[in-house]
Design a protein around this motif. Structure first.
Motif, short mmCIF file in Angstrom:
data_model
loop_
_atom_site.label_atom_id
_atom_site.label_comp_id
_atom_site.label_asym_id
_atom_site.label_seq_id
_atom_site.Cartn_x
_atom_site.Cartn_y
_atom_site.Cartn_z
N MET A 1 0.84 -1.19 0.00
CA MET A 1 0.00 0.00 0.00
C MET A 1 0.87 1.24 0.00
SD MET A 1 -2.48 1.14 3.13
CE MET A 1 -3.98 1.68 2.42
N LYS A 2 0.56 2.19 -0.83
CA LYS A 2 1.33 3.43 -0.88
C LYS A 2 0.98 4.31 0.31
CE LYS A 2 2.15 3.78 -5.84
NZ LYS A 2 1.97 4.61 -7.02
N ARG A 3 1.99 4.98 0.84
CA ARG A 3 1.79 5.89 1.95
C ARG A 3 2.13 7.29 1.49
NH1 ARG A 3 1.89 3.86 6.61
NH2 ARG A 3 0.63 5.68 6.96
N MET A 4 1.27 8.24 1.78
CA MET A 4 1.45 9.59 1.27
C MET A 4 1.71 10.57 2.42
SD MET A 4 1.02 9.02 -1.88
CE MET A 4 0.21 7.85 -2.98
N LYS A 5 2.51 11.56 2.13
CA LYS A 5 2.66 12.67 3.06
C LYS A 5 1.34 13.41 3.08
CE LYS A 5 5.75 14.84 5.62
NZ LYS A 5 6.52 14.17 6.64
N ARG A 6 0.78 13.59 4.29
CA ARG A 6 -0.61 14.04 4.35
C ARG A 6 -0.73 15.52 4.63
NH1 ARG A 6 0.29 9.19 6.40
NH2 ARG A 6 -1.00 7.48 5.68
N LEU A 67 -10.48 7.01 -0.82
CA LEU A 67 -10.16 5.91 -1.71
C LEU A 67 -10.85 4.64 -1.22
CD1 LEU A 67 -6.34 6.61 -2.02
CD2 LEU A 67 -8.02 6.91 -3.83
N PRO A 68 -10.99 3.63 -2.06
CA PRO A 68 -11.47 2.33 -1.57
C PRO A 68 -10.50 1.76 -0.53
CG PRO A 68 -11.55 2.43 -3.97
CD PRO A 68 -10.78 3.64 -3.52
N ALA A 69 -11.02 0.97 0.38
CA ALA A 69 -10.20 0.37 1.43
C ALA A 69 -9.19 -0.59 0.82
CB ALA A 69 -11.07 -0.35 2.44
N GLU A 70 -7.99 -0.60 1.38
CA GLU A 70 -6.95 -1.52 0.96
C GLU A 70 -6.41 -2.26 2.17
OE1 GLU A 70 -3.86 -0.20 -1.67
OE2 GLU A 70 -5.06 1.51 -2.33
N THR A 71 -5.93 -3.47 1.94
CA THR A 71 -5.36 -4.27 3.02
C THR A 71 -3.96 -3.77 3.35
OG1 THR A 71 -6.60 -6.22 2.32
CG2 THR A 71 -4.71 -6.59 3.75
N PHE A 72 -3.72 -3.58 4.62
CA PHE A 72 -2.41 -3.14 5.11
C PHE A 72 -1.94 -4.11 6.18
CE2 PHE A 72 -0.06 -0.41 8.23
CZ PHE A 72 1.13 -0.36 7.51
N THR A 73 -0.74 -4.66 6.01
CA THR A 73 -0.22 -5.65 6.95
C THR A 73 1.11 -5.17 7.49
OG1 THR A 73 -1.27 -7.41 5.66
CG2 THR A 73 0.38 -8.09 7.27
N PRO A 74 1.10 -4.49 8.63
CA PRO A 74 2.37 -4.04 9.22
C PRO A 74 3.16 -5.21 9.78
CG PRO A 74 0.55 -3.54 10.70
CD PRO A 74 -0.06 -4.10 9.44
N ASP A 75 4.47 -5.02 9.91
CA ASP A 75 5.30 -6.09 10.45
C ASP A 75 5.00 -6.33 11.93
OD1 ASP A 75 7.37 -6.78 8.23
OD2 ASP A 75 7.25 -4.60 8.25
N TYR A 76 4.77 -5.26 12.66
CA TYR A 76 4.47 -5.37 14.08
C TYR A 76 3.33 -4.42 14.42
CZ TYR A 76 9.01 -7.67 14.77
OH TYR A 76 10.08 -8.51 14.71
#
Length: 410
Positions: A1-6, A67-76
């Motif tokens: 998932m792309k992360r944007m400066k908000r 945006l539509p929801a996207e799956t995000f899986t952090p390491d911790y």
């Protein structure tokens, strides 16, 4: 998932794509984060995965939609129950930023939180509103309205919603209770920072559960939770509950581990709360008051405007330095003087270490100890340069409030 400066202002900023770095697990020897819990592994979520719905920060139109929801899986990802606090130590003076996604309706989708920042031209200041997670959008920036979804941390339990620039920090404390009060429970928190030995962002992810922690899991012996979820010693439970009821607890100490040392910034906030409770007056507007280059917290500026605190020289306040016992007495005395007038001059104490009390605090210590508001540490000693824990700081603020509520002319 792309992360944007908000950040979105009158024109849309270019999107900054950030790659996720592998976070380091919380541990007592962690260079970045420590938690006041004996076994941090008990907070670790197994196989964390979230459906995140972000805003389209890269939009080229005049408005921005979800945006539509996207799956995000952090390491911790760590659960952060009420009663837990983060102690964050940075490798150097640098900035720490926070983002949040909330799922208040429990539908499994976490919506990105944003603030609507309105520039008030007449007052030459910004006013920020944290929009609810359910806010549907779209949002449209104007010449005086912008939107943010990433905010700098400015101190203990102090998220700045109105200023984009970062505050240089060495250490900071965030409590689960404060974060939950700000964003609500069932919220995913992201902290980001660039370590001294790297050019890549490091991310930490925390899930605010809203559940109260079992006090036996906290570091320290015989700890309990106050009504707000602050971790306190057994002797202090009723005291802190009373201080919370009297509205004497500043945000920086809300839900924190109060067995830790209070800072100068913490007690500046407590002094403002005490003044408001004792006088019935609100703290002044300080939008134009900015006396210290190392402390932008509004309560520090209010305490300065009210005459309760001074700096340490060269335009600095040293907000994170531990509060000493004689400093606490002086600040309490200044609150008294603001409401009741000058202290008697030439005060002395009967403490065995009276000679160790600084000349600038002598009258304040004598007056406050004479009223039973501050006391000794045993052996008839005051220990003027000794530190003060959060629970001790709130205990003396409560004693002062109760004493002058009972004896208003004293």
């Amino acid at each position: 998932m792309k992360r944007m400066k908000r950040i979105l202002a009158t024109t849309f900023a270019l999107a900054l794509t950030l790659s996720l770095a592998v976070p380091v697990a919380f541990a007592a020897d962690d260079h970045f984060v420590d938690v006041n819990v004996k076994d941090t592994d008990s907070l670790l979520l197994n196989d964390p995965s979230f459906q995140l719905r972000d805003w389209d920060w890269a939009a080229e139109e005049d408005s921005m939609a979800k945006l539509p929801a996207e799956t995000f899986t952090p390491d911790y990802t760590y659960k952060l129950p009420i009663g837990a606090s983060l102690n964050i130590t940075l490798d150097r003076l640098d900035s720490l930023f926070l983002s949040a996604w909330s799922d208040p309706d429990g539908d499994g989708v976490y919506d990105a939180r944003i603030t609507e920042n309105e520039y008030l031209v007449d007052l030459d200041t910004d006013q920020a509103t944290l929009l609810p997670a359910s806010y549907p959008g779209p949002v449209t920036p104007t010449l005086t309205t912008s939107y943010m979804g990433e905010w700098p941390i400015y101190g203990n339990n102090n998220i700045s919603f109105t200023y984009l620039g970062g505050q240089e920090l060495e250490n900071v404390r965030l409590s689960a209770a404060y974060l939950s009060k700000t964003f609500g429970t069932n919220t995913l928190i992201e902290l980001q920072y660039i370590p001294d030995d790297s050019t890549d962002y490091v991310y930490y992810y925390l899930l605010l559960t809203g559940e109260k922690i079992d006090p036996t899991l906290l570091e320290g012996n015989n700890l309990s939770l106050s009504n707000s979820g602050a971790a306190v010693s057994g002797w202090a439970v009723d005291t802190i509950n009373s201080a919370e009821t009297a509205k004497l607890v500043p945000d920086s100490l809300f839900g924190a581990d109060l067995t830790q040392n209070a800072t100068r910034s913490d007690f500046a906030g407590a002094s403002v709360k005490l003044y408001e409770a004792m006088s019935g007056q609100s703290a002044p507007d300080v939008s134009k008051v900015d006396p210290f280059e190392d402390a932008s917290d509004i309560v520090v500026r209010q305490a300065y405007a009210l005459g309760f605190i001074n700096g340490v020289g060269e335009g600095k306040f040293a907000p994170n330095d531990p509060l000493t016992r004689e400093q606490a007495a002086v600040i309490l005395a200044r609150v008294y003087e603001k409401i009741h007038g000058s202290l008697p001059a030439g005060g002395n104490t009967n403490f065995a270490d009276n000679a160790a009390i600084s000349s600038w605090s002598q009258n304040a210590v004598a007056f406050m100890s004479g009223k039973g508001i501050v006391g000794g540490v045993g052996g008839n000693r005051f220990d003027p340069q000794g530190n003060t824990t959060g629970e001790q700081a709130l205990a003396i603020a409560l004693r002062m409030f109760q004493y002058f509520e009972k004896y208003p002319q004293a």
